[in-house]
Design a protein around this motif. Structure first.
Motif, short mmCIF file in Angstrom:
data_model
loop_
_atom_site.label_atom_id
_atom_site.label_comp_id
_atom_site.label_asym_id
_atom_site.label_seq_id
_atom_site.Cartn_x
_atom_site.Cartn_y
_atom_site.Cartn_z
N HIS A 159 -33.07 40.68 37.39
CA HIS A 159 -33.12 42.10 37.72
C HIS A 159 -33.06 42.29 39.23
N TRP A 160 -32.18 43.19 39.65
CA TRP A 160 -32.11 43.56 41.06
C TRP A 160 -32.15 45.07 41.11
N SER A 177 -41.73 44.58 29.65
CA SER A 177 -42.38 43.40 30.21
C SER A 177 -43.90 43.52 30.29
N SER A 178 -44.58 42.49 29.80
CA SER A 178 -46.05 42.46 29.88
C SER A 178 -46.52 42.31 31.32
N GLY A 179 -45.63 41.89 32.21
CA GLY A 179 -45.99 41.78 33.62
C GLY A 179 -46.02 43.12 34.33
N LEU A 180 -45.46 44.15 33.70
CA LEU A 180 -45.38 45.47 34.33
C LEU A 180 -46.18 46.54 33.60
N GLN A 213 -33.95 45.33 30.07
CA GLN A 213 -34.50 45.44 28.71
C GLN A 213 -33.47 46.05 27.78
N GLY A 214 -32.80 47.10 28.25
CA GLY A 214 -31.77 47.74 27.44
C GLY A 214 -30.65 46.79 27.07
N ALA A 232 -38.72 42.15 30.76
CA ALA A 232 -37.71 42.98 31.41
C ALA A 232 -38.12 44.44 31.36
N ALA A 233 -37.35 45.24 32.09
CA ALA A 233 -37.53 46.69 32.11
C ALA A 233 -36.18 47.33 32.34
#
Length: 168
Positions: free
Chosen positions: A163-164, A92-95, A130-131, A125-126
């Motif tokens: 995501h949680w 994720s570009s946000g992270l 992401q996976g 995602a991460a």
């Protein structure tokens, strides 16, 4: 055999068995503890010792992370572009700046390899999220979908992934 290569980064947290099964290319992010202990988060064939990582966290060590080595990324992309198209599914570009840096490299390489497709997706995602997107992309490619179809499916479905997570 799919008609294109799939590249992701180590934030996807996929198992070595999954990486091997789908012949994925994984760009390793780096981390450093207290500016003394540096390592890559993924090296092909080497199991990461997470117990050591978490023990250092409990000891109060402060971790910094770093993008995949761009020279290594460029070498990988060039070696793949000689023979096949590439779909990159990134952290994720946000992270992280990983996606942005890789997209800048991709823009340069698209000009140098106009006969090839080099498509990128910011998964937003991460980790397991992401996976999961990478796994679905591999499944779709294995079923014969083309690079644009897989990219488009990922772009649409990344928006339906929640995501949680918790931290200690």
């Amino acid at each position: 055999n799919r008609s294109f290569e799939i590249v992701t980064d180590s934030c996807c947290n996929l198992t070595e068995e999954t990486i091997d099964r789908y012949e994925l290319h994984v760009l390793p992010l780096s981390f450093m503890a207290d500016a003394t202990h540096g390592d890559r988060s993924y090296l092909k064939g080497r199991k990461t010792d997470l117990s050591q990582f978490y023990a250092m966290m409990r000891e109060g060590k402060v971790f910094r992370t770093s993008l995949p080595n761009l020279a290594d990324t460029e070498t990988l992309f060039r070696s793949l572009l000689v023979k096949q198209d590439i779909l990159y599914l990134g952290f994720s570009s946000g992270l992280s700046g990983t996606y942005e840096a890789t997209e800048l490299l991709a823009k340069q390489l698209r000009e140098e390899y106009p006969q090839r497709k080099l498509l990128t997706v910011d998964t937003l995602a991460a980790s397991g999220g992401q996976g999961l997107l990478v796994w679905h992309a591999c499944q779709r490619a294995e079923q014969g979908e083309g690079i644009e179809e897989v990219r488009d499916w990922t772009e649409v479905n990344k928006l339906h992934l929640a995501h949680w997570f918790t931290v200690d």
